[in-house]
Design an enzyme around this catalytic site. Structure first.
Site, short mmCIF file in Angstrom:
data_model
loop_
_atom_site.label_atom_id
_atom_site.label_comp_id
_atom_site.label_asym_id
_atom_site.label_seq_id
_atom_site.Cartn_x
_atom_site.Cartn_y
_atom_site.Cartn_z
N HIS A 1 16.34 27.36 66.18
CA HIS A 1 16.95 26.10 66.65
C HIS A 1 18.00 25.62 65.66
O HIS A 1 17.68 25.10 64.60
CB HIS A 1 15.90 25.01 66.87
CG HIS A 1 16.49 23.82 67.56
ND1 HIS A 1 16.11 23.44 68.83
CD2 HIS A 1 17.45 22.94 67.19
CE1 HIS A 1 16.82 22.38 69.19
NE2 HIS A 1 17.63 22.05 68.20
N HIS B 1 22.47 24.22 65.30
CA HIS B 1 23.71 23.76 65.94
C HIS B 1 24.88 24.24 65.10
O HIS B 1 25.32 23.55 64.18
CB HIS B 1 23.74 22.24 66.07
CG HIS B 1 22.69 21.72 67.01
ND1 HIS B 1 22.96 21.42 68.33
CD2 HIS B 1 21.38 21.49 66.82
CE1 HIS B 1 21.84 21.01 68.91
NE2 HIS B 1 20.86 21.04 68.01
N GLN C 1 24.94 18.36 75.58
CA GLN C 1 24.60 17.30 74.61
C GLN C 1 24.64 15.89 75.23
O GLN C 1 23.82 15.04 74.92
CB GLN C 1 25.56 17.37 73.43
CG GLN C 1 25.50 16.21 72.46
CD GLN C 1 24.32 16.25 71.52
OE1 GLN C 1 24.31 17.01 70.56
NE2 GLN C 1 23.28 15.46 71.81
N HIS D 1 16.24 20.88 74.38
CA HIS D 1 15.87 19.70 73.61
C HIS D 1 15.02 18.87 74.56
O HIS D 1 15.48 18.48 75.64
CB HIS D 1 17.11 18.91 73.21
CG HIS D 1 17.90 19.54 72.12
ND1 HIS D 1 18.54 20.74 72.25
CD2 HIS D 1 18.15 19.12 70.85
CE1 HIS D 1 19.15 21.04 71.12
NE2 HIS D 1 18.93 20.08 70.24
N GLU E 1 12.92 14.40 72.56
CA GLU E 1 13.25 14.11 71.16
C GLU E 1 13.37 12.59 71.03
O GLU E 1 14.47 12.04 70.91
CB GLU E 1 14.53 14.81 70.72
CG GLU E 1 14.75 14.69 69.20
CD GLU E 1 16.04 15.31 68.72
OE1 GLU E 1 16.81 15.83 69.54
OE2 GLU E 1 16.29 15.27 67.49
N ASP F 1 17.68 23.23 62.75
CA ASP F 1 18.39 22.24 63.57
C ASP F 1 19.79 21.92 63.02
O ASP F 1 20.77 22.14 63.70
CB ASP F 1 17.56 20.96 63.74
CG ASP F 1 17.95 20.17 64.99
OD1 ASP F 1 18.79 20.65 65.77
OD2 ASP F 1 17.41 19.06 65.20
FE FE2 Z 1 18.88 20.31 68.09
#
Ligand code: FE2
Length: 430
Positions: A58, A60, A153, A211, A214, A310
């Site tokens: 995971h 970005h 996103q 995701h 969260e 992350d």
């Molecule tokens: Fe993430």
């Protein structure tokens, strides 16, 4: 018989000691004590831990190393991070994204991190980050496995062109379907997005990594829908819920129903302890929730749980160093995973388990696996986590691609040893 490479006197993560690993044509050819053969190259592991490489399932990479662009996250919250990323997105150039991602991959390789699943934001109609990371994937392929997740996103339904953009991203070669149901406008839209995205993945034969939940809202229950759709569409073993932080705050009775549903569906979980511990509980005064999902409880049920990094130096997180042992160390603490067995498991949560979640081909220490290996300055997995041990040697397909000096300090104190090496302390328990 002659091999390309032999690593001698290794300790393996399963506890075996005095093991030699022989490599031929980029694959592991033998794993046994005292291999009586020649090799073009011999590495003496000196009893240190030899592991398959770290895996981050995971990340970005489109945002990484962008800290401070165009400004810093003043509140330190997830929502300001998302807003800040929204400010940065129109300013991105392909060249800068590629340069930062390649720099991150250099850091990753140095830390023995050789496989990364990165989400890539598809809500920019230019798909600039998608094209940039596809280019990075191509360039790093000789030394790092990069897998991309199409990540809406700003919301699959909340962002006006995300449905079309996500399809375009998959058409261009992004290989995993992402989602963010808790960020849609309503719980109903969130559930609908999970359904649509899982159907899209099933139709295209792709994996899913969303995701999911969260948030600290105990009623954010999209993981239930994700498990339901996984079961309904026969996607067992191909779906992961990332973060799942709402589970930290859920009612215990509800969780006692939820976890068996996840087991039944074959859904994996990915916690991101560095991020969860700083982003969750931000609306709390005291007591202040930790926010990380229920790692020990899911593990006890047989659910695959991995730890991901992350973020590294981006709108959401100012720290990070591509070091999955840092991630495991934080996960161990936040989850109170302090039994000997649980501490050993934390090492698996950044190696074998994420490799399984990603379905990595040829990963491991068995004969026939890719010769992708890391020699750590540690006696065992617990010590590796404790010390965030130096990666003495990183090997991919049988070739050394990174080396670090052992960590030791020279002391100038009368009556004390001249050299102190934290890894030389042997704990009294096994
Ligand atoms: Fe993430």
């Amino acid at each position: 018989m002659s091999f390309d490479l032999i690593i001698r006197n290794a300790t393996l993560p399963d506890g075996r000691t005095g093991i030699d690993l022989a490599v031929t044509s980029g694959r592991i050819a033998a794993v046994e004590p005292g291999i009586a053969a020649e090799a073009a190259m011999v590495i003496d592991a000196g009893g240190h831990l030899v592991s398959p490489p770290f895996v981050d399932c995971h990340f970005h990479m489109d945002a990484t190393l962008s800290l401070g662009l165009p400004r810093l996250n003043r509140s330190g919250t997830l929502l300001e991070g998302i807003a800040l990323w929204g400010e940065l997105k129109p300013l991105l150039t392909a060249e800068a994204v590629i340069a930062r991602a390649l720099r991150y991959c250099d850091l990753a390789v140095a830390q023995g991190l050789l496989a990364v699943r990165s989400h890539v934001d598809i809500c920019d109609d230019r798909l600039l980050a998608v094209d940039a990371l596809l280019e990075v994937k191509r360039r790093v392929a000789p030394y790092l496995h990069l897998e991309l997740v199409a990540f809406p996103q700003d919301g699959y339904y909340r962002s006006p062109s995300a449905v079309e953009n996500l399809r375009r991203a998959l058409d261009r070669g992004v290989e995993v379907v992402g989602g963010i149901p808790h960020f849609e406008r309503s719980m109903g839209d969130g559930a609908a997005s999970v359904r649509a995205l899982c159907e899209l993945a099933a139709a295209r034969g792709l994996r899913v990594d969303m995701h999911c939940d969260e948030t600290d809202d105990p009623l954010s229950r999209h993981i239930e829908t994700l498990a339901y759709e996984t079961q309904r569409l026969g996607l067992a073993g191909r779906v992961a819920g990332s973060h799942l932080t709402s589970m930290h705050s859920m009612d215990n009775y509800y969780v006692s129903k939820l976890l068996p549903l996840m087991v039944e569906a074959g859904v994996a979980a990915i916690a991101n302890p560095l991020i969860n511990i700083v982003l969750q509980g931000r609306h709390d005064t005291y007591p202040k929730r930790r926010g990380m999902t229920r790692v020990a409880e899911m593990r006890a049920m047989g659910i695959d749980v991995a730890f991901g990094q992350d973020c590294t130096m981006d709108p959401w997180y100012s720290l990070g160093s591509a070091d999955m042992l840092d991630v495991a160390h934080m996960g161990l603490h936040v989850g109170q995973l302090t039994s000997r067995d649980a501490m050993r498991w934390c090492f698996e949560a950044v190696t074998t388990i994420p490799a399984r979640i990603m379905g990595l081909d040829g990963y491991g220490l068995e004969v026939g696996c890719h010769a992708d290996l890391v020699v750590l300055q540690a006696a065992d997995p617990i010590e590796a986590v404790r010390l965030r041990a130096a990666r003495l040697c990183v090997i991919r397909r049988g070739r050394v691609i990174a080396e670090s000096e052992p960590r030791r300090t020279t002391l100038a104190i009368e009556g004390r040893p001249a050299v102190v090496d934290a890894s030389s302390y042997a704990p009294p328990v096994g």
